[in-house]
Design an enzyme around this catalytic site. Structure first.
Site, mmCIF file in Angstrom:
data_model
loop_
_atom_site.group_PDB
_atom_site.id
_atom_site.type_symbol
_atom_site.label_atom_id
_atom_site.label_comp_id
_atom_site.label_asym_id
_atom_site.label_seq_id
_atom_site.Cartn_x
_atom_site.Cartn_y
_atom_site.Cartn_z
ATOM 1 N N ASP A 58 0.801 -1.229 0.000
ATOM 2 C CA ASP A 58 0.000 0.000 0.000
ATOM 3 C C ASP A 58 0.828 1.270 0.000
ATOM 4 O OD1 ASP A 58 0.703 -0.612 2.810
ATOM 5 O OD2 ASP A 58 -0.533 1.128 3.271
ATOM 6 N N ASP A 117 5.522 0.298 3.388
ATOM 7 C CA ASP A 117 5.736 -0.942 4.125
ATOM 8 C C ASP A 117 5.527 -2.129 3.190
ATOM 9 O OD1 ASP A 117 2.964 -1.080 3.804
ATOM 10 O OD2 ASP A 117 2.590 -0.192 5.766
ATOM 11 N N TYR A 159 -5.798 1.089 8.964
ATOM 12 C CA TYR A 159 -6.887 1.491 8.070
ATOM 13 C C TYR A 159 -8.220 1.253 8.774
ATOM 14 C CZ TYR A 159 -3.430 2.095 4.429
ATOM 15 O OH TYR A 159 -2.340 2.539 3.701
ATOM 16 N N GLU A 168 6.109 9.613 3.367
ATOM 17 C CA GLU A 168 5.668 8.293 2.909
ATOM 18 C C GLU A 168 4.694 8.434 1.745
ATOM 19 O OE1 GLU A 168 4.214 3.974 4.660
ATOM 20 O OE2 GLU A 168 3.805 5.780 5.847
#
Length: 616
Positions: free
Chosen positions: A69, A72, A221, A466
């Protein structure tokens, strides 16, 4: 298939300043860096290698593939599905522009890499795997995906452990993707539709939040908005993909109870889908598809325009912006909201242009051009037109983030140095390095600046450095739109995403229908043309486009057409007895303007003629 609207040929919208075509190419390339599984022979991000090759094995299912995603090595189902939905929407709306930039094949490959995984993750009608890997153990380590030693457990939802939000978003992704592949790969598109329909039924029948069933996802999430928005979102995409009235009725009957007509939103993203639903339903309304649900769909549209007004700063509750003009929702990965909101503004601007409409906001009217200008300003800020003169797309421009919070990018490629990078060793050697990333993560859109346009390019500043797949997915549609300019195309007409290779079957010269030449009845000109053909179960079907133009110097207030030898469905006119009149959304046709209608059947062109008309 989308229904037709008045084709208004307007002045081009001037777009310049950035190389949107280059940014488009880079934004799509990023997805190849996020791939999990066995990488294909045509992989362009060559510093990556195969990874996650045993995913799903302990659960007895093949879950190899899909996307990581963000920075990571976890595969989270909810944001992955939303990414695929938005990539597909980008192609559905702006496929021609993406093709003109030479990127359609890459864009469709990016969608298919995701949907191939989603098919694997849905092995039974009421079973869906929603996560591979554990965020806690994964974040404890800093390793290349090729070196992963973390837990790769798979987590699923089923009737006893439901997840309507996850199943609904996955249904939306597969339905939207089916439109992308409808003509280039119809068998695959049909497979996606089957999965989408099963997942929607599963989501609707067994209701519950997915993070109550997959609790390890809560920290990363968390489904704050619940699942009502995803149920409507999935229904909207299934209607878009199938034209099945069941899904239109679902939107009409459940709009109030599930919040589609009630929630006025100022954000849109992987969790909260209401603004996206409202934008899609507003499009259905403008296309004349609402039927008896028009009063309900008008309430959806009011909320869609509430969102647009809040973006433009003319609403009753406006979205916060930084001093430099960027939408600001939160410090952690704010750019996701920038790209998603800007995409909605872009497509809604084009819907309005196609319908010849403006928005009435609390602080004044907003034209389609003003809405598009807002979206463009957000894209330009992202690409470097900001107080820091920083591009928040890695690899675009000269001043972009060099210390991206991304495991694979920050560690030397396994193809350069095969030495094993251990779980904690990666932190000591690579995460803490003050040097630039050894692998440039080209096209990645990072989290971006804070509320005051400040940004720190530091690897440990995960809130700002990120990237995420769902930052890029809406962006490449906008970049294609901006790179292509505005040539008077109509976003409310049926769309056939361009194929990457010839896929339709051309009838032999002996059986190929001859296009009907242009004809006219005084000031009304009619021109028909064959636009595509294909075989289905041994039968050849033809799609015809018919342009009706008012060549007079006066407004055409009434038109009655006679159409004979028509053996299939027609879109874009209203049937009145044995003849056809203006569509429901059109009362007149100004001088020099045209309307278009299309029909499909397995015969030569229908006979179209003017029975009567009235000029002002």
């Amino acid at each position: 298939m989308k229904i037709l609207m008045l084709l208004l040929i307007g002045l081009p919208f001037a777009l310049a300043g950035h190389d949107y075509g280059q940014a488009l190419s880079k934004s799509i390339l990023f997805f190849e860096a996020q791939r999990s599984g066995f990488l294909p022979h045509n992989q362009r991000v060559t510093w990556r290698a195969d990874s996650g090759l045993h995913d799903g094995k302990t659960s007895g299912v093949d879950l190899v593939g899909g996307y990581y995603d963000a920075g990571d090595n976890v595969k989270f189902g909810l944001p992955m599905a939303f990414t695929i939905t938005m990539m597909s929407w980008s192609i559905i709306e702006y496929g021609k522009q993406i093709a003109a930039g030479g990127e359609l094949g890459h864009a469709m490959d990016a969608v298919k890499w995701g949907t191939d995984y989603l098919i694997k993750a849905h092995p039974e009608p009421d079973v869906l795997y929603g996560e591979v890997g554990d965020g806690n153990s994964d974040h404890y380590c800093w390793q290349r995906p090729e070196d992963m030693t973390t837990d790769r457990r798979a987590y699923k939802i089923d009737p006893s452990n439901p997840g309507s939000d996850l199943a609904g978003e996955t249904a939306a992704a597969m339905a939207a993707a089916s439109v992308v592949f409808r003509y280039s790969n119809p068998a695959y598109a049909n497979e996606l539709i089957t999965h989408a329909q099963q997942l929607f039924d599963f989501a609707d029948k067994y209701r519950g939040k997915y993070d109550g069933s997959i609790s390890v996802a809560q920290k990363y999430y968390h489904s704050v908005s619940g699942y009502n928005d995803e149920l409507l979102w999935a229904a909207a995409w299934l209607y878009q993909a199938t034209n099945n009235q069941y899904y239109l009725s679902y939107l009409g009957n459940n709009g109030d109870s599930l919040g589609g007509t009630g929630w006025g939103m100022t954000e849109f993203g992987w969790d909260v889908k209401y603004a996206g639903v409202q934008t899609l339903v507003a499009k259905f309304l403008m296309q004349g598809k609402a039927g008896r649900y028009a009063p309900v769909f008008e309430k959806y549209q009011q909320k869609a325009e509430y969102f647009m007004c809040s973006c433009i700063g003319k609403g009753t509750r406006n979205i916060q912006k930084t001093p430099g003009g960027l939408i600001f929702r939160q410090r952690w990965n704010n750019m996701q909201f920038v790209t998603s909101a800007s995409f909605l503004a872009t497509v809604y601007s084009d819907y309005l242009s196609s319908a010849g409409k403006n928005i009435k906001c609390a602080s004044g009217n907003v034209s389609p051009t003003e809405l598009l200008s807002f979206a463009k300003s957000q894209v330009d800020y992202l690409l470097g037109d900001n107080p820091r003169a920083t591009s928040y797309m890695v690899g675009y421009g000269n001043n972009f983030p060099r210390q991206v919070h991304h495991r694979a990018s920050s560690i030397v490629s396994i193809k350069v140095d095969k030495s094993f990078v251990s779980c904690r060793g990666g932190y000591a050697t690579w995460f803490s390095s003050k040097g630039s990333d050894p692998n440039v993560l080209v096209g990645a859109v990072v989290g971006g600046p804070d509320a005051y346009d400040n940004f720190a390019d530091q690897r440990d500043n995960y809130e700002q450095t990120e990237p995420a797949t769902y930052n890029n997915a809406p962006l490449f549609g906008m970049l294609a739109r901006l790179s292509g300019g505005h040539s008077g195309y109509n976003q409310l007409l049926p769309v056939t995403p361009p194929a990457t290779k010839p896929v339709v079957t051309k009838p032999s010269p002996a059986t190929q229908p001859k296009p009907t030449p242009a004809s006219s009845s005084g000031p009304i000109a009619i021109e028909q043309k064959l636009t595509s053909s294909w075989n289905d179960k041994g039968k050849t079907y033809y799609r015809y486009s018919t342009i009706v133009t008012n060549k007079s110097s006066k407004t055409l207030n009434y038109l009655n057409l006679s159409i004979s030898k028509l053996y299939g469905p027609l879109w874009g006119l209203t049937k009145s007895g044995d003849s056809y009149a203006f569509p429901s959304w059109l009362n007149s046709l100004p001088a020099g303007k045209s309307l278009e209608f299309v029909y499909i059947h397995s015969a030569s062109p229908a006979d179209v003629s003017v029975s009567s008309y009235t000029l002002a």
